[in-house]
Design an enzyme around this catalytic site. Structure first.
Site, PDB file in Angstrom:
ATOM      1  N   ASP A  40       0.819  -1.228   0.000  1.00 28.00           N
ATOM      2  CA  ASP A  40       0.000   0.000   0.000  1.00 28.00           C
ATOM      3  C   ASP A  40       0.852   1.278   0.000  1.00 28.00           C
ATOM      4  OD1 ASP A  40      -2.219  -1.774   0.374  1.00 28.00           O
ATOM      5  OD2 ASP A  40      -1.872  -1.717   2.536  1.00 28.00           O
ATOM      6  N   ASN A  88     -16.295   0.080   6.142  1.00 26.75           N
ATOM      7  CA  ASN A  88     -15.041  -0.130   6.870  1.00 26.75           C
ATOM      8  C   ASN A  88     -14.165   1.110   6.730  1.00 26.75           C
ATOM      9  OD1 ASN A  88     -12.946  -1.285   8.269  1.00 26.75           O
ATOM     10  ND2 ASN A  88     -12.469  -2.848   6.744  1.00 26.75           N
ATOM     11  N   ALA A  89     -13.847   1.747   7.849  1.00 28.86           N
ATOM     12  CA  ALA A  89     -13.088   3.002   7.849  1.00 28.86           C
ATOM     13  C   ALA A  89     -11.581   2.741   7.750  1.00 28.86           C
ATOM     14  CB  ALA A  89     -13.422   3.822   9.090  1.00 28.86           C
ATOM     15  N   ASP A  97      -8.178   2.613   4.489  1.00 35.66           N
ATOM     16  CA  ASP A  97      -7.742   3.005   3.138  1.00 35.66           C
ATOM     17  C   ASP A  97      -8.159   4.432   2.774  1.00 35.66           C
ATOM     18  OD1 ASP A  97      -6.853   0.427   3.112  1.00 35.66           O
ATOM     19  OD2 ASP A  97      -8.131  -0.265   1.478  1.00 35.66           O
ATOM     20  N   GLU A 110     -11.785  -1.882  -2.569  1.00 32.64           N
ATOM     21  CA  GLU A 110     -11.177  -1.100  -1.485  1.00 32.64           C
ATOM     22  C   GLU A 110     -10.141  -0.141  -2.054  1.00 32.64           C
ATOM     23  OE1 GLU A 110      -9.624  -4.133   1.076  1.00 32.64           O
ATOM     24  OE2 GLU A 110      -8.098  -4.781  -0.341  1.00 32.64           O
TER      25      GLU A 110
END
Length: 312
Positions: free
Chosen positions: A33, A142-143, A145, A200
């Site tokens: 990432d 989902n918090a 990225d 995502e």
């Protein structure tokens, strides 16, 4: 005259040849990432998932050296969610480096997005500003990225999300870097309502008159079994709706491929986009099929001449 069959085959692009190999990088290139920025002095700063956010630096975008983590001491609030940080997003606004990041555990949506600031962008210089946004196990999102986008009208937007109901966006107050009190809506930008929920890692850029939403699809983090890939859609406004090249909405399983597995390059994703002196770059990780599936740094340029980003 008959055209040799071999020549005909050579003129037909294979799936593998549709995607470029990563540009040459050396040194400390094992990352997940990655997010990268170039300082005014021409130095590249890269942060990535893991620990207190792993750091790499380069003077030429080829040779990368590892340094200390962004945070020498992990902020105490992290312990409510996880022991390490993920998916950083670095940018420079108002004379300061900003870094949004996620704190969570794999497969859980008990997650938080944090924010830190620095005058230099270097490890050990970051001041943590605490929690920006959270999700719980009862949330349908989902918090993690996070990606900050600052529009030409001065408005700030944060996109984020992973699996569940997909990619979300909130408006950010430029004075705090946190949610704007005058607009607390949570918008949906991309989702996969049928089949897998796997989308995502959003990243938004504006090119010409369009906003482009890049995202990672399918399964990350399984070495050479990873099916990660990068897709994109575009919109006439930052909050969407985003559509792919075929006109399919990103909220309905849409997405035009930008990078997919090819050859020994397995599961490219976790991408960020960076403007450099020679054009826009897509910076990502992939699993090296020639090196036991080790996660490596990938960097390619993007060609926008068709109105859609094409990696080369």
């Amino acid at each position: 005259m008959a055209v040799p069959a071999a020549l005909v085959l050579a003129l037909i692009p294979s799936t593998a040849s549709a995607y470029p190999n990563p540009g040459r990088v050396t040194g400390a290139t094992v990352v997940h990432d990655p997010t990268m920025i170039r300082t005014s002095a021409g130095k590249y700063l890269l942060y990535a998932t893991g620990g207190g956010l792993g750091f790499r630096t380069s003077s030429d975008r080829i040779a990368f050296t590892a340094g200390a983590d962004a945070f020498g001491g992990k902020p105490s609030w992290w312990s409510s969610y996880a022991t390490e940080a993920w998916a950083p997003d670095i940018s420079y606004h108002g004379g300061k480096y900003l870094m949004y990041y996620a704190v969570s555990t794999f497969g859980s949506n008990k997650s938080a997005i944090g924010l830190a600031g620095s005058s230099t962008g270097l490890p050990g210089s970051w001041t943590d500003y605490g929690v920006v946004y959270t999700s719980t196990t009862s949330s349908d999102y989902n918090a993690i990225d996070p990606n900050l986008f600052v529009d030409s009208d001065g408005k700030w937007w944060l996109s984020f999300g992973s699996w569940w109901t997909g990619i979300k966006m909130i408006r950010i107050d430029p004075s705090t870097g946190k949610q704007y009190a005058g607009d607390t809506a949570r918008r949906s930008l991309a989702s996969r309502p049928t089949g897998t929920k796997a989308v995502e890692a959003p990243y938004i850029v504006k090119h010409g008159s369009y906003y482009y939403l890049f995202a990672s699809y399918d399964v990350c983090c399984s070495g050479t079994s990873s099916t990660y890939k990068v897709k994109v859609g575009r919109a006439s406004g930052v909050t969407g709706p985003y559509y792919d090249k075929s006109g399919v909405a990103l909220t309905n399983n849409g997405g035009t491929p930008v990078l997919e597995s090819h050859g020994s390059v397995i599961g490219p994703g976790g991408q960020s986009i960076m403007n450099d002196s020679d054009g826009d770059l897509i910076v990502y990780h992939y699993y090296d099929g020639n090196d036991n599936g080790t996660p490596k740094l990938g960097v390619n340029l993007l060609d926008w001449s068709s109105g859609w980003p094409v990696a080369y």
